[in-house]
Design a protein around this motif. Structure first.
Motif, PDB file in Angstrom:
ATOM      1  N   GLY A   1      19.743  13.979  -2.024  1.00 48.42           N
ATOM      2  CA  GLY A   1      20.230  15.338  -2.245  1.00 48.42           C
ATOM      3  C   GLY A   1      19.328  16.465  -1.804  1.00 48.42           C
ATOM      4  O   GLY A   1      19.640  17.635  -2.047  1.00 48.42           O
ATOM      5  N   ALA A   2      18.203  16.178  -1.154  1.00 44.61           N
ATOM      6  CA  ALA A   2      17.321  17.248  -0.678  1.00 44.61           C
ATOM      7  C   ALA A   2      18.044  18.095   0.366  1.00 44.61           C
ATOM      8  O   ALA A   2      18.560  17.557   1.357  1.00 44.61           O
ATOM      9  CB  ALA A   2      16.044  16.665  -0.089  1.00 44.61           C
ATOM     10  N   ARG A   3      18.084  19.406   0.129  1.00 45.49           N
ATOM     11  CA  ARG A   3      18.762  20.323   1.052  1.00 45.49           C
ATOM     12  C   ARG A   3      17.949  21.566   1.369  1.00 45.49           C
ATOM     13  O   ARG A   3      18.317  22.352   2.226  1.00 45.49           O
ATOM     14  CB  ARG A   3      20.120  20.760   0.475  1.00 45.49           C
ATOM     15  CG  ARG A   3      21.130  19.629   0.318  1.00 45.49           C
ATOM     16  CD  ARG A   3      21.546  19.092   1.682  1.00 45.49           C
ATOM     17  NE  ARG A   3      22.483  17.991   1.600  1.00 45.49           N
ATOM     18  CZ  ARG A   3      22.142  16.702   1.580  1.00 45.49           C
ATOM     19  NH1 ARG A   3      20.873  16.341   1.601  1.00 45.49           N
ATOM     20  NH2 ARG A   3      23.054  15.758   1.544  1.00 45.49           N
ATOM     21  N   ARG A   4      16.851  21.809   0.637  1.00 40.66           N
ATOM     22  CA  ARG A   4      16.002  22.984   0.866  1.00 40.66           C
ATOM     23  C   ARG A   4      14.542  22.572   0.756  1.00 40.66           C
ATOM     24  O   ARG A   4      14.190  21.703  -0.037  1.00 40.66           O
ATOM     25  CB  ARG A   4      16.286  24.088  -0.153  1.00 40.66           C
ATOM     26  CG  ARG A   4      17.608  24.795   0.066  1.00 40.66           C
ATOM     27  CD  ARG A   4      17.870  25.884  -0.978  1.00 40.66           C
ATOM     28  NE  ARG A   4      16.984  27.023  -0.879  1.00 40.66           N
ATOM     29  CZ  ARG A   4      17.175  28.080  -0.091  1.00 40.66           C
ATOM     30  NH1 ARG A   4      18.220  28.137   0.707  1.00 40.66           N
ATOM     31  NH2 ARG A   4      16.331  29.093  -0.099  1.00 40.66           N
ATOM     32  N   LEU A   5      13.704  23.237   1.549  1.00 36.20           N
ATOM     33  CA  LEU A   5      12.264  23.002   1.484  1.00 36.20           C
ATOM     34  C   LEU A   5      11.541  24.224   2.008  1.00 36.20           C
ATOM     35  O   LEU A   5      12.141  25.098   2.627  1.00 36.20           O
ATOM     36  CB  LEU A   5      11.870  21.748   2.269  1.00 36.20           C
ATOM     37  CG  LEU A   5      12.154  21.688   3.775  1.00 36.20           C
ATOM     38  CD1 LEU A   5      11.108  22.440   4.605  1.00 36.20           C
ATOM     39  CD2 LEU A   5      12.193  20.250   4.239  1.00 36.20           C
ATOM     40  N   GLU A   6      10.258  24.266   1.722  1.00 35.41           N
ATOM     41  CA  GLU A   6       9.391  25.282   2.299  1.00 35.41           C
ATOM     42  C   GLU A   6       8.316  24.564   3.107  1.00 35.41           C
ATOM     43  O   GLU A   6       7.842  23.499   2.709  1.00 35.41           O
ATOM     44  CB  GLU A   6       8.708  26.124   1.221  1.00 35.41           C
ATOM     45  CG  GLU A   6       9.641  27.058   0.502  1.00 35.41           C
ATOM     46  CD  GLU A   6       8.917  27.968  -0.472  1.00 35.41           C
ATOM     47  OE1 GLU A   6       9.489  29.024  -0.780  1.00 35.41           O
ATOM     48  OE2 GLU A   6       7.798  27.645  -0.932  1.00 35.41           O
TER      49      GLU A   6
ATOM     50  N   VAL B   1       0.851  -1.190   0.000  1.00 37.70           N
ATOM     51  CA  VAL B   1       0.000   0.000   0.000  1.00 37.70           C
ATOM     52  C   VAL B   1       0.891   1.246   0.000  1.00 37.70           C
ATOM     53  O   VAL B   1       1.837   1.341   0.788  1.00 37.70           O
ATOM     54  CB  VAL B   1      -0.915   0.012   1.247  1.00 37.70           C
ATOM     55  CG1 VAL B   1      -1.737   1.284   1.321  1.00 37.70           C
ATOM     56  CG2 VAL B   1      -1.803  -1.222   1.255  1.00 37.70           C
ATOM     57  N   VAL B   2       0.572   2.208  -0.868  1.00 42.04           N
ATOM     58  CA  VAL B   2       1.295   3.485  -0.883  1.00 42.04           C
ATOM     59  C   VAL B   2       0.870   4.280   0.351  1.00 42.04           C
ATOM     60  O   VAL B   2      -0.313   4.585   0.525  1.00 42.04           O
ATOM     61  CB  VAL B   2       1.015   4.275  -2.180  1.00 42.04           C
ATOM     62  CG1 VAL B   2       1.626   5.663  -2.110  1.00 42.04           C
ATOM     63  CG2 VAL B   2       1.550   3.511  -3.390  1.00 42.04           C
ATOM     64  N   VAL B   3       1.845   4.588   1.211  1.00 41.58           N
ATOM     65  CA  VAL B   3       1.541   5.269   2.475  1.00 41.58           C
ATOM     66  C   VAL B   3       2.209   6.640   2.584  1.00 41.58           C
ATOM     67  O   VAL B   3       2.022   7.343   3.573  1.00 41.58           O
ATOM     68  CB  VAL B   3       1.939   4.401   3.692  1.00 41.58           C
ATOM     69  CG1 VAL B   3       1.054   3.168   3.766  1.00 41.58           C
ATOM     70  CG2 VAL B   3       3.409   4.010   3.653  1.00 41.58           C
ATOM     71  N   GLY B   4       2.988   7.017   1.561  1.00 46.35           N
ATOM     72  CA  GLY B   4       3.625   8.321   1.581  1.00 46.35           C
ATOM     73  C   GLY B   4       4.331   8.584   0.266  1.00 46.35           C
ATOM     74  O   GLY B   4       4.416   7.698  -0.601  1.00 46.35           O
ATOM     75  N   MET B   5       4.816   9.822   0.116  1.00 47.03           N
ATOM     76  CA  MET B   5       5.515  10.200  -1.103  1.00 47.03           C
ATOM     77  C   MET B   5       6.426  11.387  -0.846  1.00 47.03           C
ATOM     78  O   MET B   5       6.253  12.110   0.128  1.00 47.03           O
ATOM     79  CB  MET B   5       4.528  10.559  -2.216  1.00 47.03           C
ATOM     80  CG  MET B   5       3.598  11.730  -1.940  1.00 47.03           C
ATOM     81  SD  MET B   5       4.283  13.415  -2.014  1.00 47.03           S
ATOM     82  CE  MET B   5       4.605  13.587  -3.759  1.00 47.03           C
ATOM     83  N   TYR B   6       7.425  11.541  -1.719  1.00 42.60           N
ATOM     84  CA  TYR B   6       8.147  12.807  -1.787  1.00 42.60           C
ATOM     85  C   TYR B   6       8.448  13.127  -3.230  1.00 42.60           C
ATOM     86  O   TYR B   6       8.479  12.255  -4.098  1.00 42.60           O
ATOM     87  CB  TYR B   6       9.395  12.825  -0.889  1.00 42.60           C
ATOM     88  CG  TYR B   6      10.629  12.126  -1.423  1.00 42.60           C
ATOM     89  CD1 TYR B   6      11.487  12.752  -2.327  1.00 42.60           C
ATOM     90  CD2 TYR B   6      10.978  10.851  -0.983  1.00 42.60           C
ATOM     91  CE1 TYR B   6      12.638  12.120  -2.790  1.00 42.60           C
ATOM     92  CE2 TYR B   6      12.118  10.217  -1.433  1.00 42.60           C
ATOM     93  CZ  TYR B   6      12.947  10.865  -2.341  1.00 42.60           C
ATOM     94  OH  TYR B   6      14.078  10.236  -2.800  1.00 42.60           O
ATOM     95  N   HIS B   7       8.633  14.416  -3.467  1.00 41.70           N
ATOM     96  CA  HIS B   7       8.937  14.946  -4.796  1.00 41.70           C
ATOM     97  C   HIS B   7      10.102  15.904  -4.631  1.00 41.70           C
ATOM     98  O   HIS B   7       9.993  16.891  -3.909  1.00 41.70           O
ATOM     99  CB  HIS B   7       7.696  15.661  -5.348  1.00 41.70           C
ATOM    100  CG  HIS B   7       7.937  16.463  -6.584  1.00 41.70           C
ATOM    101  ND1 HIS B   7       7.143  17.532  -6.912  1.00 41.70           N
ATOM    102  CD2 HIS B   7       8.865  16.370  -7.571  1.00 41.70           C
ATOM    103  CE1 HIS B   7       7.562  18.062  -8.048  1.00 41.70           C
ATOM    104  NE2 HIS B   7       8.615  17.376  -8.461  1.00 41.70           N
ATOM    105  N   ARG B   8      11.220  15.570  -5.271  1.00 42.77           N
ATOM    106  CA  ARG B   8      12.437  16.373  -5.170  1.00 42.77           C
ATOM    107  C   ARG B   8      12.840  16.826  -6.563  1.00 42.77           C
ATOM    108  O   ARG B   8      12.767  16.077  -7.529  1.00 42.77           O
ATOM    109  CB  ARG B   8      13.559  15.539  -4.557  1.00 42.77           C
ATOM    110  CG  ARG B   8      14.853  16.293  -4.324  1.00 42.77           C
ATOM    111  CD  ARG B   8      15.951  15.370  -3.793  1.00 42.77           C
ATOM    112  NE  ARG B   8      16.265  14.301  -4.715  1.00 42.77           N
ATOM    113  CZ  ARG B   8      17.090  14.430  -5.754  1.00 42.77           C
ATOM    114  NH1 ARG B   8      17.685  15.558  -6.009  1.00 42.77           N
ATOM    115  NH2 ARG B   8      17.314  13.387  -6.549  1.00 42.77           N
ATOM    116  N   GLU B   9      13.258  18.091  -6.662  1.00 43.92           N
ATOM    117  CA  GLU B   9      13.841  18.638  -7.890  1.00 43.92           C
ATOM    118  C   GLU B   9      15.172  19.257  -7.495  1.00 43.92           C
ATOM    119  O   GLU B   9      15.200  20.296  -6.845  1.00 43.92           O
ATOM    120  CB  GLU B   9      12.924  19.668  -8.530  1.00 43.92           C
ATOM    121  CG  GLU B   9      11.648  19.075  -9.096  1.00 43.92           C
ATOM    122  CD  GLU B   9      10.734  20.096  -9.745  1.00 43.92           C
ATOM    123  OE1 GLU B   9      11.010  21.305  -9.672  1.00 43.92           O
ATOM    124  OE2 GLU B   9       9.724  19.673 -10.332  1.00 43.92           O
ATOM    125  N   GLY B  10      16.255  18.589  -7.848  1.00 44.51           N
ATOM    126  CA  GLY B  10      17.572  19.053  -7.430  1.00 44.51           C
ATOM    127  C   GLY B  10      17.657  19.034  -5.915  1.00 44.51           C
ATOM    128  O   GLY B  10      17.295  18.049  -5.270  1.00 44.51           O
TER     129      GLY B  10
END
Length: 149
Positions: free
Chosen positions: A104-109, A66-75
């Motif tokens: 490589g995730a280093r920034r988020l809002e 079952v899909v229980v989460g996700m992330y989306h990274r751009e650079g």
């Protein structure tokens, strides 16, 4: 966390992702926005276009098939990370965040009202670097930019 698999999203995951993101928005954003923003969300259904446009850039967390989460990274930017409402607190977020950081995730809002998410990021060594006025379905909201230290 060993029973959680992080893998690239597949087209077959699209409907599950749309429902997951809808539940996440309703649980974590809707309580903090006004009726006009909720009505706009209902009319526009932004999760549909988002998933359709970016599914190829998403990673999913799967538990027991079952899909229980996700992330989306751009650079270096972590554009989105969501855990299904019923799976919050079960290690899914930690697994997703570890995978995103390793990729490589280093920034988020994060919206200022999303205290639980912000505290989670702070506990992982992320720090506030900026704050600005953003918008959620047309409603002004404070947005915090964070970086991984």
């Amino acid at each position: 966390m060993s029973d959680i698999i992080i893998r690239p999203a597949r087209l077959a995951d699209a409907e599950a992702l749309k429902h997951l993101l809808d539940r996440s928005w309703r649980a974590h954003w809707a309580p903090h926005v006004d009726g006009l923003a909720i009505a706009r969300y209902e009319a526009e259904q932004p999760v549909v276009g988002y998933v359709d446009s970016y599914i190829g850039d998403m990673q999913v967390a799967e538990r027991g098939g079952v899909v229980v989460g996700m992330y989306h990274r751009e650079g270096a930017w972590l554009q989105a990370i969501h855990v299904d409402s019923w799976a919050v607190g079960t290690g899914v977020g930690r697994a997703l965040m570890a995978a995103a950081e390793a990729a490589g995730a280093r920034r988020l809002e994060v919206r200022a009202f999303n205290v639980r998410a912000r505290d989670f990021y702070l506990s992982r060594g992320w720090v506030d670097v900026d704050e600005h006025e953003g918008a959620e379905m047309g409603m002004p909201v404070r947005t915090i930019v964070m970086e991984r230290g």
